[in-house]
Scaffold this motif. Structure first.
Motif, short mmCIF file in Angstrom:
data_model
loop_
_atom_site.label_atom_id
_atom_site.label_comp_id
_atom_site.label_asym_id
_atom_site.label_seq_id
_atom_site.Cartn_x
_atom_site.Cartn_y
_atom_site.Cartn_z
N LEU A 87 0.83 -1.21 0.00
CA LEU A 87 0.00 0.00 0.00
C LEU A 87 0.86 1.26 0.00
O LEU A 87 0.57 2.22 -0.72
CB LEU A 87 -0.93 0.00 1.22
N VAL A 88 1.92 1.25 0.81
CA VAL A 88 2.83 2.40 0.86
C VAL A 88 3.45 2.67 -0.51
O VAL A 88 3.47 3.81 -0.98
CB VAL A 88 3.94 2.16 1.92
N ASN A 89 3.95 1.63 -1.15
CA ASN A 89 4.60 1.79 -2.45
C ASN A 89 3.62 2.28 -3.52
O ASN A 89 3.96 3.13 -4.35
CB ASN A 89 5.23 0.47 -2.90
N SER A 90 2.40 1.76 -3.48
CA SER A 90 1.42 2.13 -4.50
C SER A 90 0.92 3.55 -4.32
O SER A 90 0.78 4.30 -5.29
CB SER A 90 0.23 1.16 -4.46
N ILE A 91 0.65 3.93 -3.08
CA ILE A 91 0.14 5.28 -2.84
C ILE A 91 1.25 6.32 -3.05
O ILE A 91 0.98 7.47 -3.43
CB ILE A 91 -0.49 5.41 -1.43
N LYS A 92 2.49 5.91 -2.85
CA LYS A 92 3.62 6.81 -3.09
C LYS A 92 3.68 7.23 -4.56
O LYS A 92 3.95 8.39 -4.88
CB LYS A 92 4.93 6.13 -2.68
N SER A 93 3.42 6.30 -5.46
CA SER A 93 3.49 6.58 -6.90
C SER A 93 2.45 7.61 -7.33
O SER A 93 2.61 8.26 -8.35
CB SER A 93 3.31 5.29 -7.70
N ARG A 94 1.39 7.78 -6.53
CA ARG A 94 0.35 8.75 -6.86
C ARG A 94 0.41 10.00 -5.98
O ARG A 94 -0.44 10.88 -6.09
CB ARG A 94 -1.04 8.10 -6.72
N GLY A 95 1.40 10.04 -5.09
CA GLY A 95 1.53 11.20 -4.20
C GLY A 95 0.37 11.30 -3.23
O GLY A 95 -0.06 12.39 -2.86
N GLY A 96 -0.14 10.13 -2.81
CA GLY A 96 -1.32 10.11 -1.96
C GLY A 96 -1.02 10.07 -0.48
O GLY A 96 0.12 10.18 -0.04
N LYS A 97 -2.07 9.87 0.29
CA LYS A 97 -2.02 9.95 1.75
C LYS A 97 -2.52 8.63 2.35
O LYS A 97 -3.45 8.02 1.83
CB LYS A 97 -2.90 11.11 2.20
N LEU A 98 -1.90 8.22 3.45
CA LEU A 98 -2.25 6.95 4.10
C LEU A 98 -2.54 7.16 5.58
O LEU A 98 -1.78 7.80 6.29
CB LEU A 98 -1.10 5.95 3.95
N ILE A 99 -3.66 6.58 6.03
CA ILE A 99 -3.95 6.44 7.46
C ILE A 99 -3.86 4.95 7.75
O ILE A 99 -4.59 4.15 7.17
CB ILE A 99 -5.36 6.95 7.84
N HIS A 100 -2.94 4.57 8.64
CA HIS A 100 -2.70 3.16 8.92
C HIS A 100 -3.04 2.86 10.38
O HIS A 100 -2.61 3.57 11.28
CB HIS A 100 -1.23 2.81 8.65
N ILE A 101 -3.82 1.80 10.60
CA ILE A 101 -4.26 1.45 11.95
C ILE A 101 -3.31 0.43 12.58
O ILE A 101 -3.02 -0.61 11.99
CB ILE A 101 -5.69 0.86 11.94
N SER A 102 -2.83 0.75 13.79
CA SER A 102 -1.95 -0.16 14.52
C SER A 102 -2.54 -0.44 15.91
O SER A 102 -3.73 -0.21 16.14
CB SER A 102 -0.53 0.39 14.61
N THR A 103 -1.72 -0.89 16.83
CA THR A 103 -2.24 -1.50 18.05
C THR A 103 -1.42 -1.20 19.30
O THR A 103 -0.21 -0.93 19.22
CB THR A 103 -2.30 -3.03 17.86
N ASP A 104 -2.07 -1.32 20.45
CA ASP A 104 -1.40 -1.22 21.74
C ASP A 104 -0.48 -2.42 21.99
O ASP A 104 0.35 -2.39 22.90
CB ASP A 104 -2.43 -1.11 22.87
N TYR A 105 -0.63 -3.49 21.20
CA TYR A 105 0.17 -4.70 21.40
C TYR A 105 1.64 -4.53 21.00
O TYR A 105 2.43 -5.46 21.14
CB TYR A 105 -0.44 -5.86 20.61
N VAL A 106 2.01 -3.33 20.54
CA VAL A 106 3.44 -3.08 20.28
C VAL A 106 4.17 -2.84 21.61
O VAL A 106 5.40 -2.84 21.64
CB VAL A 106 3.65 -1.87 19.33
N PHE A 107 3.42 -2.64 22.70
CA PHE A 107 4.01 -2.43 24.02
C PHE A 107 3.95 -3.73 24.84
O PHE A 107 3.09 -4.58 24.60
CB PHE A 107 3.28 -1.31 24.77
N ASN A 108 4.85 -3.84 25.83
CA ASN A 108 4.88 -5.08 26.63
C ASN A 108 3.99 -5.02 27.88
O ASN A 108 3.85 -6.01 28.58
CB ASN A 108 6.32 -5.43 27.03
N GLY A 109 3.42 -3.86 28.16
CA GLY A 109 2.47 -3.77 29.27
C GLY A 109 3.09 -3.63 30.63
O GLY A 109 2.40 -3.77 31.65
N GLU A 110 4.38 -3.33 30.70
CA GLU A 110 5.06 -3.23 31.99
C GLU A 110 5.04 -1.81 32.57
O GLU A 110 5.56 -1.58 33.66
CB GLU A 110 6.50 -3.74 31.87
N SER A 111 4.47 -0.87 31.84
CA SER A 111 4.40 0.51 32.32
C SER A 111 3.29 0.66 33.36
O SER A 111 2.42 -0.20 33.49
CB SER A 111 4.13 1.46 31.15
#
Length: 292
Positions: A87-111
């Motif tokens: 998606l990044v490569n394709s939208i780059k060729s058109r000079g477009g914009k991306l909203i990408h959804i990620s997650t709290d699971y990138v953290f280990n939960g020790e905070s």
């Protein structure tokens, strides 16, 4: 007119965006699930985005089966890493914009404090690891993009904790739910509003980081979340608190994954609803539409 592609369109978030998109005149939306657009196929993605002159993408597609990912890492990687790269490569060729959804699971939960965007990353399992790799692809790209990390998503659409609890609450006298995992539920409709606001924004985002956090306001446990579901659903089912060690899962969950939302509130003047208010709204919608 801007042509906006929404991937993962049959999921919780995609379905909410589809419903709300009717309020956005001047934008042409394309809604696709994995059957209509396989984001893991680079050539297909290129062709789709070029043919439909797409200049904005909200990527709701993701391999989100947290436990299954532990035994199916190859497919999790295809969707959460290589699909994002396509998606990044394709939208780059058109000079477009991306909203990408990620997650709290990138953290280990020790905070013990709500996680800020720049806090240390340490995924506990395959799902969090692949989502972080997808984030890094977006971060390192030159496209105009925003990554939104969220948590505990539910909706009147699809399968989720709220609908499962409502169903089981009608069938059983009591249920056991973990009390030692702390976070914040997120009503997909509230997240959908933010995604639409950001993708249709007519100014570029002047910020070093492409990452923002969004969930509803407040802090709770899965136990208290379940209690609130029964309360708002008027169900007599008793919720019993148990420790995580009593509920075995393939993937380890972060014990604490509350997200600090100050940046997204400041930069876009977003008012974030309290989780109990949004939950009540969702349950009313479920009951009205009888979608369980």
């Amino acid at each position: 007119m801007k042509n906006i592609l929404v991937t993962g369109a049959s999921g919780q978030l995609g379905s909410e965006i589809k419903e709300l998109s009717l309020n956005y005149e001047g934008f042409n939306f394309f809604f696709e699930d994995s059957k209509g657009l396989d984001i893991t196929n680079a050539a297909f993605v290129d062709d789709y985005i070029e043919k439909n002159k797409i200049n904005g993408v909200i990527n709701c597609a993701g391999y989100t089966a947290v436990d299954k990912a532990e035994e199916d890492s190859e497919n999790a990687e295809k969707v959460n890493v290589f699909g994002v790269e396509n998606l990044v490569n394709s939208i780059k060729s058109r000079g477009g914009k991306l909203i990408h959804i990620s997650t709290d699971y990138v953290f280990n939960g020790e905070s013990f404090l709500p996680y800020k965007e720049e806090d240390n990353i340490a995924p506990l399992g395959v799902y969090g690891n692949t989502k972080r790799r997808g984030e890094k692809i977006v971060e390192s790209s030159s496209i105009e993009a925003l990554i939104i990390r969220t948590s505990w998503v539910y909706s009147a659409y699809g399968n989720n904790f709220v609908k499962t609890m409502m169903r089981l609450g009608k069938e059983k006298e009591s249920l056991n739910v973990v009390y030692d995992q702390i976070g914040t539920p997120t009503y997909a409709r509230d997240l959908a509003k933010v995604c639409l606001q950001l993708i249709t924004l007519d100014r570029k985002i002047d910020r070093d980081s492409k990452i923002y956090h969004f969930s509803n306001e407040g802090i709770t446990s899965w136990y208290d979340f379940a209690k609130a579901i029964m309360e708002f659903s008027n169900l007599p089912c008793v919720i019993n608190p148990i420790e995580s060690k009593e509920y075995k899962t393939l993937a380890k969950r972060p014990h604490y994954s509350v997200l600090n939302k100050q940046n997204i509130k400041n930069d876009f003047t977003i008012e974030v609803p309290y989780w109990r208010d949004s939950l009540k709204e969702c349950i009313m919608k479920i009951k009205q539409e009888e979608v369980i």
